[in-house]
Enzyme design. Structure first.
Site, PDB file in Angstrom:
ATOM      1  N   CYS A  11      75.773 -10.240  85.062  1.00 43.47           N
ATOM      2  CA  CYS A  11      75.636 -10.791  86.417  1.00 43.47           C
ATOM      3  C   CYS A  11      74.266 -11.464  86.473  1.00 43.47           C
ATOM      4  O   CYS A  11      73.822 -12.018  85.455  1.00 43.47           O
ATOM      5  CB  CYS A  11      75.818  -9.702  87.478  1.00 43.47           C
ATOM      6  SG  CYS A  11      74.759  -8.250  87.268  1.00 43.47           S
ATOM      7  N   ARG A  17      76.170  -5.380  90.023  1.00 35.67           N
ATOM      8  CA  ARG A  17      77.582  -5.572  89.644  1.00 35.67           C
ATOM      9  C   ARG A  17      77.879  -5.217  88.201  1.00 35.67           C
ATOM     10  O   ARG A  17      78.819  -4.451  87.916  1.00 35.67           O
ATOM     11  CB  ARG A  17      77.988  -7.030  89.920  1.00 35.67           C
ATOM     12  CG  ARG A  17      77.991  -7.364  91.396  1.00 35.67           C
ATOM     13  CD  ARG A  17      78.066  -8.857  91.636  1.00 35.67           C
ATOM     14  NE  ARG A  17      76.825  -9.534  91.254  1.00 35.67           N
ATOM     15  CZ  ARG A  17      76.615 -10.842  91.305  1.00 35.67           C
ATOM     16  NH1 ARG A  17      77.613 -11.628  91.715  1.00 35.67           N
ATOM     17  NH2 ARG A  17      75.464 -11.363  90.959  1.00 35.67           N
ATOM     18  N   ASP A 130      77.943 -10.793  95.508  1.00 35.45           N
ATOM     19  CA  ASP A 130      76.649 -10.180  95.197  1.00 35.45           C
ATOM     20  C   ASP A 130      76.270  -9.244  96.349  1.00 35.45           C
ATOM     21  O   ASP A 130      76.043  -9.708  97.465  1.00 35.45           O
ATOM     22  CB  ASP A 130      75.628 -11.315  95.046  1.00 35.45           C
ATOM     23  CG  ASP A 130      74.251 -10.801  94.723  1.00 35.45           C
ATOM     24  OD1 ASP A 130      74.068  -9.564  94.686  1.00 35.45           O
ATOM     25  OD2 ASP A 130      73.366 -11.636  94.507  1.00 35.45           O
TER      26      ASP A 130
HETATM   27  P1  4NP Z   1      73.343  -8.279  90.478  1.00 33.51           P
HETATM   28  O1  4NP Z   1      72.630  -8.367  91.921  1.00 33.51           O
HETATM   29  O2  4NP Z   1      73.288  -9.679  89.886  1.00 33.51           O
HETATM   30  O3  4NP Z   1      74.743  -7.851  90.794  1.00 33.51           O
HETATM   31  O4  4NP Z   1      72.562  -7.260  89.682  1.00 33.51           O
HETATM   32  C1  4NP Z   1      71.366  -8.935  92.110  1.00 33.51           C
HETATM   33  C2  4NP Z   1      70.245  -8.194  91.830  1.00 33.51           C
HETATM   34  C3  4NP Z   1      68.989  -8.750  92.009  1.00 33.51           C
HETATM   35  C4  4NP Z   1      68.866 -10.051  92.456  1.00 33.51           C
HETATM   36  C5  4NP Z   1      69.999 -10.783  92.733  1.00 33.51           C
HETATM   37  C6  4NP Z   1      71.251 -10.227  92.553  1.00 33.51           C
HETATM   38  N1  4NP Z   1      67.578 -10.625  92.636  1.00 33.51           N
HETATM   39  O5  4NP Z   1      67.495 -11.787  93.095  1.00 33.51           O
HETATM   40  O6  4NP Z   1      66.562  -9.985  92.318  1.00 33.51           O
END
Ligand code: 4NP
Length: 164
Positions: A11, A17, A130
């Site tokens: 992700c 995710r 997200d």
């Molecule tokens: P992930 O969620 O891609 O599902 O792990 C996120 C975690 C952190 C960030 C964005 C999405 N971030 O911008 O730090």
């Protein structure tokens, strides 16, 4: 002869995710006594959270819904080396799939989108939303999506591995 299929779920941050995808795919494989056939990891296309444990929302939903402890996972960044070593790399959304395509000449057939394994074909091509920074309901929705799609992916991979 034993052959292990490498699967890399990814992700953006590898804290919300894809840690759930890693744990739920492993859960489905273990339930069918097939975990030994797979090497399963997860990663993020960004380096924002490298070394961090999963988000508390993902930790909570994995524990509450299925009794899974994902606290020992640590975020890592997806590399071109991963994309050449793993048999399949599975994106949580189209934007990160695009990011991964820029890293590699890996054939498109080995770069997959998780929701293309939805049991309902009308949902193919969609993103796993997200949940980062949102409320707890977002993590439950992500859990439901990732739970059914990782099972669909396992079914698909077993059809590829079936003896002729
Ligand atoms: P992930 O969620 O891609 O599902 O792990 C996120 C975690 C952190 C960030 C964005 C999405 N971030 O911008 O730090």
């Amino acid at each position: 002869m034993s052959h292990t299929t490498g699967i890399m779920f990814f992700c953006l941050g590898n804290i919300c995710r894809s840690p759930l995808a890693e744990a739920l795919f492993r859960h489905h494989a273990e339930a069918r006594d097939l975990a030994h056939r797979f090497h399963i990891e997860s990663s993020g296309t960004s380096a924002y959270h490298v070394g961090d444990p999963p988000d508390p929302g993902s930790v909570r939903v994995a524990r509450n819904r299925l009794g899974l402890d994902i606290t020992s996972q640590r975020s890592q960044q997806l590399t071109s080396d991963h994309l050449s070593r793993f048999d399949f790399a599975v994106a949580m959304d189209a934007s990160n799939l695009q990011n991964a395509r820029r890293l590699t000449t890996t054939p498109a057939s080995r770069l997959l989108l998780l929701r293309d394994f939805e049991p309902d074909p009308s949902l193919h091509g969609r993103d796993v939303p997200d949940p980062w920074g949102g409320g707890p309901r977002g993590f439950d929705e992500v859990f439901d999506i990732v739970h059914r799609c990782t099972e669909g992916l396992l079914d698909h991979l077993l059809t590829l591995q079936a003896p002729p």
